[in-house]
Write a protein that holds these residues in place. Structure first.
Motif, PDB file in Angstrom:
ATOM      1  N   UNK A 411       0.808  -1.209   0.000  1.00  0.00           N
ATOM      2  CA  UNK A 411       0.000   0.000   0.000  1.00  0.00           C
ATOM      3  C   UNK A 411       0.849   1.271   0.000  1.00  0.00           C
ATOM      4  N   UNK A 412       2.001   1.230  -0.630  1.00  0.00           N
ATOM      5  CA  UNK A 412       2.872   2.406  -0.705  1.00  0.00           C
ATOM      6  C   UNK A 412       3.221   2.930   0.684  1.00  0.00           C
ATOM      7  N   UNK A 413       3.615   2.001   1.553  1.00  0.00           N
ATOM      8  CA  UNK A 413       3.920   2.378   2.931  1.00  0.00           C
ATOM      9  C   UNK A 413       5.041   3.402   3.021  1.00  0.00           C
ATOM     10  N   UNK A 414       6.033   3.246   2.163  1.00  0.00           N
ATOM     11  CA  UNK A 414       7.189   4.141   2.215  1.00  0.00           C
ATOM     12  C   UNK A 414       6.752   5.592   1.966  1.00  0.00           C
ATOM     13  N   UNK A 415       5.916   5.789   0.964  1.00  0.00           N
ATOM     14  CA  UNK A 415       5.455   7.144   0.636  1.00  0.00           C
ATOM     15  C   UNK A 415       4.553   7.694   1.731  1.00  0.00           C
ATOM     16  N   UNK A 416       3.657   6.850   2.254  1.00  0.00           N
ATOM     17  CA  UNK A 416       2.735   7.298   3.297  1.00  0.00           C
ATOM     18  C   UNK A 416       3.475   7.682   4.569  1.00  0.00           C
ATOM     19  N   UNK A 417       4.441   6.865   4.978  1.00  0.00           N
ATOM     20  CA  UNK A 417       5.184   7.177   6.191  1.00  0.00           C
ATOM     21  C   UNK A 417       6.112   8.368   5.980  1.00  0.00           C
ATOM     22  N   UNK A 418       6.592   8.564   4.760  1.00  0.00           N
ATOM     23  CA  UNK A 418       7.378   9.764   4.483  1.00  0.00           C
ATOM     24  C   UNK A 418       6.544  11.006   4.703  1.00  0.00           C
ATOM     25  N   UNK A 419       5.261  10.932   4.342  1.00  0.00           N
ATOM     26  CA  UNK A 419       4.382  12.068   4.583  1.00  0.00           C
ATOM     27  C   UNK A 419       4.170  12.271   6.078  1.00  0.00           C
ATOM     28  N   UNK A 420       3.860  11.198   6.809  1.00  0.00           N
ATOM     29  CA  UNK A 420       3.561  11.334   8.234  1.00  0.00           C
ATOM     30  C   UNK A 420       4.784  11.759   9.040  1.00  0.00           C
ATOM     31  N   UNK A 421       5.981  11.459   8.554  1.00  0.00           N
ATOM     32  CA  UNK A 421       7.211  11.814   9.274  1.00  0.00           C
ATOM     33  C   UNK A 421       7.925  13.006   8.647  1.00  0.00           C
ATOM     34  N   UNK A 422       7.208  13.756   7.813  1.00  0.00           N
ATOM     35  CA  UNK A 422       7.822  14.891   7.117  1.00  0.00           C
ATOM     36  C   UNK A 422       8.141  16.008   8.105  1.00  0.00           C
ATOM     37  N   UNK A 423       8.977  16.907   7.668  1.00  0.00           N
ATOM     38  CA  UNK A 423       9.216  18.117   8.451  1.00  0.00           C
ATOM     39  C   UNK A 423      10.183  17.962   9.591  1.00  0.00           C
TER      40      UNK A 423
END
Length: 507
Positions: A411-423
């Motif tokens: 489910x594109x975990x890498x992209x989703x977690x990159x969003x949640x851990x951004x900044x």
């Protein structure tokens, strides 16, 4: 004698005043028909717009709109070239506003609100002021309007620009000028740039132009043809490139079951679909030639996309969202004619007009009451989507310097977690060999020798979308290397997702 003189003078004055006031009243009426549906749409779409978690397609929007323009150019060489204008626009937007869920979705919410107002004006121009207001208000209340008004994808803009093009066409047929036809050509181009499927609304415009030509507008078809050619010429490179990327939606195999559930999926609930489509059929039967254009607009795009679904794979309700206004125009026309019939049976004159507005108000209130549960559902996280926000909170709270992170799922975990851990600082993606920017895709390329990439790390976070945290998706050699070098010391189970903390066995 003195009393008779004013009687001779007043009628011309009253008539002249009424004639002078009529344009002003029409402008105020048009403003009301535009602003009231827009205000209602804003009160339904904008509240809690950032409450629902982003889902995988919205993560794509964030990713494509956050990387540099050269990387975006490389990405669209391989995938999503048809969304290039949307991603480029969002790139500018997030640079100004940020990347929170609210910031990413606000343009779409405002686009849906403006669409409600434009639909009111189109209904007023095609049918009556009451029908236009009813169409705009009902549009504001449709559950999928809230759903996609709260989604960082281009479908709300496809609705907006298809409505804008339709409004400008009606204006051009009424008062043809070079300026209006030029704006129409621009609106056609924007419609195709927002979503290519929405460009099929031009077929309905062609029907209106054909009727106008038969009505005595002898050169209108030339102006229309020139405007369409000008508007679509800018789309040709994108169409040519996009035809080679059709395989990315090859998973969408339309069936008769999809046709059967189309009313529910398009409008967001069976009730909304049944009421709008049922009244739409009534409007088609009762509104005469004025109903032809919205009928083609409503029926032709789904028919074409279904018949070509084995090759183009475009029969998706969200791709056809721009047909909802057409159904609502027909439904509003049908409801208006029914209300007019009831009024004539009981009331006449001013009381009859007031009764008509009461009936419209009651219809809108009843529709709102019935669809509100579906609207509330549309504001919630999508069924089946993993709780990445929860996973992000867990990792943020427990991470230490030097931590790594690995992913297991589809489910594109890498992209989703990159969003949640951004900044901010985040655990190192220890298995990533090539970044998404380097391969021009949304996913990354992982290590060929996982054991070497895992060596030297003391703690790892593993985010797994298989329900039980099983390694059913992870490559066998990666799972074996993890099991050999690390042990699980903490497990957190969330909705459709598991977060595990692993420590090196060599500690």
């Amino acid at each position: 004698m003195t009393s008779s003189t004013p009687n001779l003078v007043r009628p011309p004055r009253a008539t002249g005043t009424a004639a002078a006031d009529r344009p002003a009243r029409e402008r105020w009426a048009a403003l009301l028909v535009f602003l009231l549906p827009m205000a209602v749409a804003m009160t339904w779409v904008l509240p809690s717009i950032g409450h629902r978690q982003l889902w995988r397609d919205e993560h794509c929007t964030w990713w494509a709109s956050s990387i540099g323009y050269p990387d975006l150019g490389f990405l669209i060489e391989h995938i999503d070239v048809v969304f290039t204008p949307f991603y480029a626009s969002m790139h500018v937007w997030i640079a100004l506003v940020g990347t929170s869920p609210t910031a990413l979705r606000l343009p779409e919410g405002l686009a849906m609100a403006a669409s409600a107002g434009l639909l009111g004006l189109i209904g007023r121009q095609l049918f009556t002021r009451r029908a236009g207001l009813l169409a705009g208000l009902l549009f504001a209340l449709v559950p999928t309007v809230t759903r996609y008004g709260q989604e960082a994808r281009p479908y709300a803009f496809a609705v907006l620009f298809s409505l804008l093009a339709t409004f400008l066409l009606l204006r051009a047929l009424e008062r043809p000028t070079l300026r209006i036809w030029t704006l129409y050509a621009l609106a056609v181009s924007l419609t195709g740039l927002s979503h290519l499927v929405a460009l099929s609304v031009v077929a309905a415009h062609g029907v209106a132009v054909l009727r106008a030509r038969r009505g005595g507008h002898h050169f209108v078809h030339w102006a229309f043809g020139c405007a369409v050619v000008m508007g679509t010429s800018a789309l040709l490179p994108m169409v040519a490139k996009g035809s080679g990327q059709a395989g990315q939606i090859a998973w969408n195999e339309a069936s008769l079951l999809d046709v059967a559930t189309y009313p529910r999926d398009l409008f967001g609930s069976w009730f909304a679909g049944a009421v709008v489509m049922g009244l739409g059929v009534v409007g088609l039967l009762m509104a005469g030639h004025k109903a032809v254009m919205p009928a083609v607009w409503a029926a032709l795009p789904p028919a074409l996309t279904f018949l070509t679904s084995d090759r183009l794979h475009l029969f998706l309700p969200r791709y056809l969202l721009f047909t909802i206004p057409a159904w609502l125009l027909l439904a509003a026309a049908g409801a208006d004619r029914c209300a007019e019939g009831l009024i004539r049976l009981r009331w006449m004159g001013r009381r009859g007009r007031a009764a008509g507005w009461v009936l419209v108000t009651g219809a809108v209130a009843g529709f709102a009451f019935q669809v509100f549960p579906a609207v509330a559902t549309a504001r919630q996280d999508l069924p089946g989507e993993p709780d990445y926000a929860g996973a992000g909170r867990i990792v943020r709270a427990g991470e230490r310097p030097g931590d790594g992170i690995v992913y297991d799922g589809e489910f594109s975990e890498r992209k989703a977690m990159s969003y949640e851990l951004r900044g901010g600082a985040r655990p190192k993606d220890v298995l990533m060999r090539l970044t998404p920017q380097e391969i021009g895709w949304y996913s990354a390329a992982e290590c060929d020798v996982p054991a070497d990439c895992l060596a030297g790390h003391r703690r790892l976070w593993r985010v797994s979308t298989p329900a039980g945290g099983a390694h059913s998706v992870m490559r066998a050699r990666t799972a074996a290397a993890l099991a050999q070098q690390f042990r699980v010391v903490r497990t957190e189970r969330l909705r459709h997702l598991t977060v595990e903390l692993l420590e090196s066995r060599g500690r």
